[in-house]
Design an enzyme around this catalytic site. Structure first.
Site: not given
Ligand code: ATR
Length: 277
Positions: A69, A130, A154-155
């Site tokens: 993408k 997220g 978001n975390r």
């Molecule tokens: P993509 O861009 O492909 O969607 P990414 O940028 O890695 O992938 O985004 C994944 C999202 O899922 C992020 O918001 C991540 O939170 P962080 O930015 O704080 O890492 C979130 N995420 C993944 N696992 C999680 C979990 N167990 N609990 C809460 N949020 C999670």
């Protein structure tokens, strides 16, 4: 010659796009072919070369899925505002040798929530979990739906803050961490756009964020009752759904963009739905 379309990704074996677009073509009487292409990961410029080869062979458009993408964004000659904010592209149209790029993931999601699930967002409190690529793509369509409040949790709070800082909006947009949610009360709609469900994890939300009369939406598709949907169901939420409708609705947006005719989606959604339990 029959107009050619394709979806490109890697891996691509799991894709439902040829089935979806094949059903759309049949229903609307459009003479197209739609295939799946496994794009090359290496070398770095091989993706662009594959797209150019497809165009040279008469290709009219492509859907783009992981992990391409961002590369599709990079090779585009023109990008929609939605694609520009997302920094990612999920559909391309080829016209006079130019690559025009779009991102329909967010509009597909909003349409599924508002039309298919009958949960209009206007005036509602909406919580998005997220701040990754999925949320970047959905942000402008969410804002356009005019919720009373849009909270992105978001975390890594800075990621949510950076995302919201990119949009100019007079609507109340709030970025926060999971701990702050405890003081924010109930939301009419909670959307899990994290990748947590892909590994069977649950974002750190309490059941108190859900409104029983509202809805909970899981972006992942075909994973059954994920920990997030289970939490919502146990909290008494009436409307729970996974991302099958979003998958079909974003495809319908692309189909209309390419062919100028809007396909019906409900029968296709019904066909692809995997029961949650
Ligand atoms: P993509 O861009 O492909 O969607 P990414 O940028 O890695 O992938 O985004 C994944 C999202 O899922 C992020 O918001 C991540 O939170 P962080 O930015 O704080 O890492 C979130 N995420 C993944 N696992 C999680 C979990 N167990 N609990 C809460 N949020 C999670």
């Amino acid at each position: 010659m029959t107009d050619q379309y394709a979806v490109i990704g890697n891996p691509i074996g799991h894709t439902k796009s040829p089935l979806i677009h094949g059903l759309f073509a049949k229903e609307t009487g459009q003479d197209i072919t739609y295939t799946a292409i496994e794009g090359p990961i290496e070398p770095a410029d091989a993706f662009a070369a594959t797209v150019r080869t497809f165009i040279a062979a008469g290709g009219r458009g492509m859907n783009v899925t992981a992990p391409f993408k961002l590369q599709a964004f990079a090779i585009a000659d023109e990008r929609s505002e939605r694609a520009a904010l997302a920094g990612a592209v999920n559909a391309m149209k080829f016209e006079n040798g130019r690559i025009i790029a779009e991102n329909f993931d967010g509009v597909g999601l909003v349409r599924d929530i508002e039309v298919n699930l009958n949960q209009p967002m206007a005036g509602k409190r909406v919580l998005v979990l997220g701040a990754g690529g999925a949320v970047r793509g959905a942000l402008l369509p969410f804002i356009a739906a005019r919720p009373a409040e849009l909270v992105v949790v978001n975390r890594d709070v800075r990621k949510a803050e950076a995302l919201l800082a990119q949009v100019a909006s007079s609507d109340p947009l709030i970025a926060c961490g999971y701990r702050e949610l405890d003081t924010m009360g109930q939301f009419d709609l909670v959307v899990n756009a994290t990748s947590a469900s892909l590994t069977g994890q649950l974002p750190a939300v309490a059941p108190s964020v859900f409104s029983p009369a509202g809805a909970a939406y899981e972006l992942a598709y075909g994973k059954g009752l994920t920990p997030f949907l289970r939490l919502a169901r146990d909290a008494g939420v009436q409307g729970i759904a996974d991302g099958v409708g979003m998958l079909v609705e974003q495809a319908a947006e692309a189909f209309e963009w390419w062919r100028g005719v809007r396909p019906q989606t409900q029968a296709v959604i019904d066909r692809l739905t995997v029961p949650l339990e």
